[in-house]
Design a protein around this motif. Structure first.
Motif, PDB file in Angstrom:
ATOM      1  N   SER A  26      85.415 -25.645  68.912  1.00 49.00           N
ATOM      2  CA  SER A  26      86.623 -26.176  68.809  1.00 49.00           C
ATOM      3  C   SER A  26      87.586 -26.098  69.718  1.00 49.00           C
ATOM      4  CB  SER A  26      87.271 -26.309  67.413  1.00 49.00           C
ATOM      5  OG  SER A  26      87.916 -26.578  66.960  1.00 49.00           O
ATOM      6  N   ARG A  27      88.428 -27.587  70.676  1.00 48.35           N
ATOM      7  CA  ARG A  27      88.922 -27.421  71.810  1.00 48.35           C
ATOM      8  C   ARG A  27      88.577 -26.358  72.833  1.00 48.35           C
ATOM      9  NH1 ARG A  27      95.150 -26.857  69.918  1.00 48.35           N
ATOM     10  NH2 ARG A  27      94.548 -28.841  69.119  1.00 48.35           N
ATOM     11  N   VAL A  28      87.036 -26.980  72.931  1.00 42.34           N
ATOM     12  CA  VAL A  28      86.460 -25.748  74.598  1.00 42.34           C
ATOM     13  C   VAL A  28      86.334 -27.373  75.750  1.00 42.34           C
ATOM     14  CG1 VAL A  28      84.640 -24.088  75.513  1.00 42.34           C
ATOM     15  CG2 VAL A  28      85.903 -24.039  72.850  1.00 42.34           C
ATOM     16  N   PHE A  29      86.027 -28.306  75.168  1.00 39.25           N
ATOM     17  CA  PHE A  29      85.808 -29.291  76.747  1.00 39.25           C
ATOM     18  C   PHE A  29      87.075 -30.035  76.475  1.00 39.25           C
ATOM     19  CE2 PHE A  29      81.519 -29.172  74.137  1.00 39.25           C
ATOM     20  CZ  PHE A  29      81.455 -27.579  73.947  1.00 39.25           C
ATOM     21  N   PRO A  30      87.322 -30.452  77.407  1.00 40.94           N
ATOM     22  CA  PRO A  30      88.255 -31.841  77.657  1.00 40.94           C
ATOM     23  C   PRO A  30      87.685 -32.981  76.919  1.00 40.94           C
ATOM     24  CG  PRO A  30      87.122 -30.947  79.489  1.00 40.94           C
ATOM     25  CD  PRO A  30      85.975 -30.100  78.795  1.00 40.94           C
ATOM     26  N   THR A  31      88.209 -33.756  76.192  1.00 45.09           N
ATOM     27  CA  THR A  31      89.043 -34.656  75.437  1.00 45.09           C
ATOM     28  C   THR A  31      88.140 -35.816  76.564  1.00 45.09           C
ATOM     29  OG1 THR A  31      91.482 -34.890  75.040  1.00 45.09           O
ATOM     30  CG2 THR A  31      90.661 -36.200  74.685  1.00 45.09           C
ATOM     31  N   LYS A  32      87.188 -36.513  75.332  1.00 46.08           N
ATOM     32  CA  LYS A  32      86.458 -37.424  75.673  1.00 46.08           C
ATOM     33  C   LYS A  32      85.308 -36.641  76.567  1.00 46.08           C
ATOM     34  CE  LYS A  32      89.490 -41.196  75.305  1.00 46.08           C
ATOM     35  NZ  LYS A  32      90.728 -41.751  75.852  1.00 46.08           N
ATOM     36  N   PHE A  33      84.587 -35.469  76.585  1.00 46.08           N
ATOM     37  CA  PHE A  33      84.170 -35.162  77.673  1.00 46.08           C
ATOM     38  C   PHE A  33      82.402 -35.055  76.826  1.00 46.08           C
ATOM     39  CE2 PHE A  33      80.857 -31.676  79.270  1.00 46.08           C
ATOM     40  CZ  PHE A  33      81.157 -31.969  81.290  1.00 46.08           C
ATOM     41  N   GLN A  34      81.484 -35.329  77.022  1.00 42.87           N
ATOM     42  CA  GLN A  34      80.401 -35.750  76.319  1.00 42.87           C
ATOM     43  C   GLN A  34      79.405 -34.077  76.443  1.00 42.87           C
ATOM     44  OE1 GLN A  34      78.208 -38.378  75.504  1.00 42.87           O
ATOM     45  NE2 GLN A  34      77.407 -37.289  74.954  1.00 42.87           N
ATOM     46  N   ALA A  35      79.787 -33.886  75.088  1.00 43.28           N
ATOM     47  CA  ALA A  35      79.297 -31.922  75.004  1.00 43.28           C
ATOM     48  C   ALA A  35      77.931 -31.967  75.494  1.00 43.28           C
ATOM     49  CB  ALA A  35      79.801 -32.765  73.088  1.00 43.28           C
ATOM     50  N   ASP A  36      76.903 -32.577  74.811  1.00 42.82           N
ATOM     51  CA  ASP A  36      76.195 -31.994  75.318  1.00 42.82           C
ATOM     52  C   ASP A  36      75.824 -31.151  76.386  1.00 42.82           C
ATOM     53  OD1 ASP A  36      75.769 -34.540  76.242  1.00 42.82           O
ATOM     54  OD2 ASP A  36      73.542 -34.738  74.399  1.00 42.82           O
ATOM     55  N   ASN A  37      76.742 -31.644  77.417  1.00 45.44           N
ATOM     56  CA  ASN A  37      76.596 -32.120  78.785  1.00 45.44           C
ATOM     57  C   ASN A  37      77.581 -30.842  79.793  1.00 45.44           C
ATOM     58  OD1 ASN A  37      74.788 -33.996  79.574  1.00 45.44           O
ATOM     59  ND2 ASN A  37      76.369 -35.776  79.426  1.00 45.44           N
ATOM     60  N   HIS A  38      77.972 -30.370  78.912  1.00 49.46           N
ATOM     61  CA  HIS A  38      78.941 -29.694  78.742  1.00 49.46           C
ATOM     62  C   HIS A  38      77.999 -27.928  79.473  1.00 49.46           C
ATOM     63  CE1 HIS A  38      82.072 -25.984  78.783  1.00 49.46           C
ATOM     64  NE2 HIS A  38      82.990 -26.379  79.283  1.00 49.46           N
ATOM     65  N   HIS A  39      78.531 -26.805  80.435  1.00 54.04           N
ATOM     66  CA  HIS A  39      77.827 -25.818  80.823  1.00 54.04           C
ATOM     67  C   HIS A  39      77.528 -25.255  79.388  1.00 54.04           C
ATOM     68  CE1 HIS A  39      81.588 -23.372  81.214  1.00 54.04           C
ATOM     69  NE2 HIS A  39      80.630 -22.900  81.459  1.00 54.04           N
ATOM     70  N   LEU A  40      78.541 -24.536  78.443  1.00 57.28           N
ATOM     71  CA  LEU A  40      78.388 -23.488  77.257  1.00 57.28           C
ATOM     72  C   LEU A  40      77.948 -24.589  76.268  1.00 57.28           C
ATOM     73  CD1 LEU A  40      82.205 -22.861  76.815  1.00 57.28           C
ATOM     74  CD2 LEU A  40      80.186 -21.290  77.581  1.00 57.28           C
ATOM     75  N   TRP A  41      77.354 -25.957  75.813  1.00 57.01           N
ATOM     76  CA  TRP A  41      76.575 -26.384  74.871  1.00 57.01           C
ATOM     77  C   TRP A  41      75.514 -25.566  75.551  1.00 57.01           C
ATOM     78  CZ3 TRP A  41      77.513 -29.910  71.109  1.00 57.01           C
ATOM     79  CH2 TRP A  41      76.738 -30.630  70.612  1.00 57.01           C
ATOM     80  N   MET A  42      75.325 -26.153  76.640  1.00 55.89           N
ATOM     81  CA  MET A  42      73.303 -25.873  77.510  1.00 55.89           C
ATOM     82  C   MET A  42      73.347 -24.660  77.329  1.00 55.89           C
ATOM     83  SD  MET A  42      73.312 -28.833  80.103  1.00 55.89           S
ATOM     84  CE  MET A  42      74.816 -28.750  80.773  1.00 55.89           C
ATOM     85  N   LEU A  43      74.554 -23.565  77.629  1.00 56.93           N
ATOM     86  CA  LEU A  43      73.922 -21.829  77.644  1.00 56.93           C
ATOM     87  C   LEU A  43      73.832 -22.036  75.786  1.00 56.93           C
ATOM     88  CD1 LEU A  43      73.892 -19.352  78.607  1.00 56.93           C
ATOM     89  CD2 LEU A  43      76.185 -18.837  77.992  1.00 56.93           C
ATOM     90  N   ALA A  44      74.239 -22.300  75.056  1.00 62.03           N
ATOM     91  CA  ALA A  44      74.162 -21.862  73.386  1.00 62.03           C
ATOM     92  C   ALA A  44      72.473 -22.568  73.234  1.00 62.03           C
ATOM     93  CB  ALA A  44      75.411 -22.553  73.225  1.00 62.03           C
TER      94      ALA A  44
END
Length: 493
Positions: free
Chosen positions: A407-425
């Protein structure tokens, strides 16, 4: 004396070897058959003298240290083979010219064909070069860069052909497996140590240069002042124990983006007895791609290599081999470099824990991966195993059973599953979702006032800041969620 002075890179043995080899080959290739016949007996005697001269170079300690004792013996045998082959060819030509067959015999043609075939069979595939000269046959070439890789850290001007690299890796892996070891590639800065220039020391760090300060006793053996480099270096706590224990399980390399002189001096601080690394110190000039590190200059099979580095981006082609290290920021300049506003360890007159610090933690992970790789219950086919799979399995257990919503970690309209924190998790074994439901265990947020954050509080779910995820990655365990509370973001009107 520093490693810069003693390094095999500075050895001139390859130049001596090249000169002897060049003279040896030239002496057997620039004469006609008649001269060969007249000089055959004297050449055989002089060959023995040449053997002694070449042997003296090959058997020298610098040459052996460069390519290893086995490689040295192989080169010597090859040179002997070349000389014997050349003598045989000379004698074949002499026999042909002295034989007169009646009735137009074709024996001359047959003998010539045999000689030509022998020459073709002896064509060298040029496994490597030193200063443009083949290390096997001695032939010189100006075009040794197209299908070869530079290994200047092993010896100045050494290049190895791709086939030879593959052969050496295969041979070395067999030897490695016999000794039940793996390869470990280690970064220097912020991984094993931290360095700064004298001029960059903060006011609160002045005590580091005061020999009478009480802290000097605590820093003895880990803080090094290097006036000739205008630098002071602090070794990371536990590093000597780490190297000693890791050497029982791994063949180790240093790989840094620093200059060679710096890399060798740091290697000298870490390994003054040259027990762990010897010549396996790879620096910026050895990289084959700008701003990137690669295993192409490591003589180890990728499936048996693990890497420790604080910078993931430089290993874009080898992320599966990489263990990301929490950066060691002992000096204030290091914190400033990476944008940290808090005081450094030196300013606080503190340091990492020996027993619970980053190196002690990662040593346990390395030992576990090694144990899984050589698990006898899986059979004895070690060559078919992959250390990257073992590392992936160990990492995936860290947050196994956790389901995370951001929640409010990724920039708006950012593809969530491409974010490094998502992939790290996901690499740590958690599952991720964009929507909340009863199966969610954690909400990771930067603001306690978001809708999903309020839901987590209402549903008695864990609400943590992103540092909880990053800490789990560095410490290889799920840490207490209460240590990472989400702070209330106050908006200024």
């Amino acid at each position: 004396m520093s490693l810069v002075d003693e390094s095999p890179v500075n050895s001139s043995s390859s130049d001596d070897f090249a000169a002897f080899l060049d003279a040896e080959l030239d002496s057997t290739s620039d004469t006609n058959p008649q001269q060969e016949e007249e000089k055959q007996e004297s050449d055989d005697d002089s060959d023995d003298n040449d053997d002694d001269e070449i042997n003296a170079v090959i058997e020298s300690e610098p040459f052996a240290r460069v390519l290893g004792f086995k490689k040295r013996e192989a080169i010597l045998k090859t040179l002997q083979h070349v000389r014997i082959s050349q003598r045989t060819k000379r004698r074949k030509i002499i026999v042909v010219d002295d034989t007169e067959e009646p009735n137009g015999s074709t024996s001359h043609i047959v003998q010539t064909e045999v000689t030509e075939t022998s020459v073709k069979e002896d064509i060298c595939i040029h496994p490597g070069f030193i200063g443009g000269m083949c290390i096997k046959c001695g032939e010189k070439t100006d075009d040794d860069t197209q299908s070869s890789v530079a290994f200047g850290y092993i010896h100045k001007d050494l290049r190895l052909a791709n086939d030879e690299i593959a052969r050496l890796r295969d041979r070395d892996l067999k030897n490695l497996l016999r000794h039940k070891k793996l390869y470990l590639v280690l970064d220097l800065d912020h991984t094993l140590l931290n360095s700064t220039r004298f001029s960059d020391l903060a006011q609160d760090e002045g005590y580091l240069l005061n020999p009478n300060d009480p802290m000097q006793d605590a820093l003895k053996g880990s803080l090094f002042k290097l006036p000739f480099m205008n630098m002071v270096t602090k070794l990371r706590p536990f590093v000597h124990t780490f190297l000693k224990e890791a050497s029982n399980y791994f063949e180790m390399y240093i790989y840094t983006m620093g200059e060679r002189a710096y890399a060798l001096e740091m290697a000298n601080l870490l390994d003054p007895g040259r027990v762990y690394f010897d010549s396996k110190v790879i620096a910026q000039g050895d990289c084959t791609q700008r701003h990137q590190k690669g295993l192409d200059v490591v003589l180890g099979q990728e499936n048996a290599v693990l890497i420790l580095d604080d910078t993931e981006q430089v290993w874009s082609k080898h992320k599966d081999n990489l263990i990301s290290m929490e950066r060691y920021h002992f000096f204030a300049s290091s914190c400033k470099q990476f944008g940290y506003k808090s005081k450094s360890l030196s300013e606080l007159r503190s340091d990492e824990s020996d027993t619970d610090g980053a190196l002690a933690t990662v040593l346990k992970v390395l030992k576990r991966v090694h144990s899984m790789f050589y698990d006898s219950e899986l059979g004895e086919n070690f060559a078919g195993r992959d250390a990257r799979q073992m590392l992936r399995a160990v990492r995936s257990e860290v947050l196994k059973g956790c389901k995370i919503v951001f929640s409010r970690v990724f920039p708006t309209k950012f593809q969530a599953d491409n974010h490094h924190l998502w992939m790290l998790a996901e690499r740590l074994g958690a599952t991720c979702s964009t929507e909340v439901d009863s199966s969610v265990t954690h909400v990771i947020s930067t603001d306690i006032g978001t809708e999903k954050s309020r839901w987590a509080i209402q549903e008695n779910k864990f609400l943590v800041e992103p540092r909880w995820l990053e800490a789990a990655n560095f410490l290889w365990q799920r840490l207490p969620e209460e240590s990472f509370p989400v702070k209330d973001v106050k908006v200024n009107h």
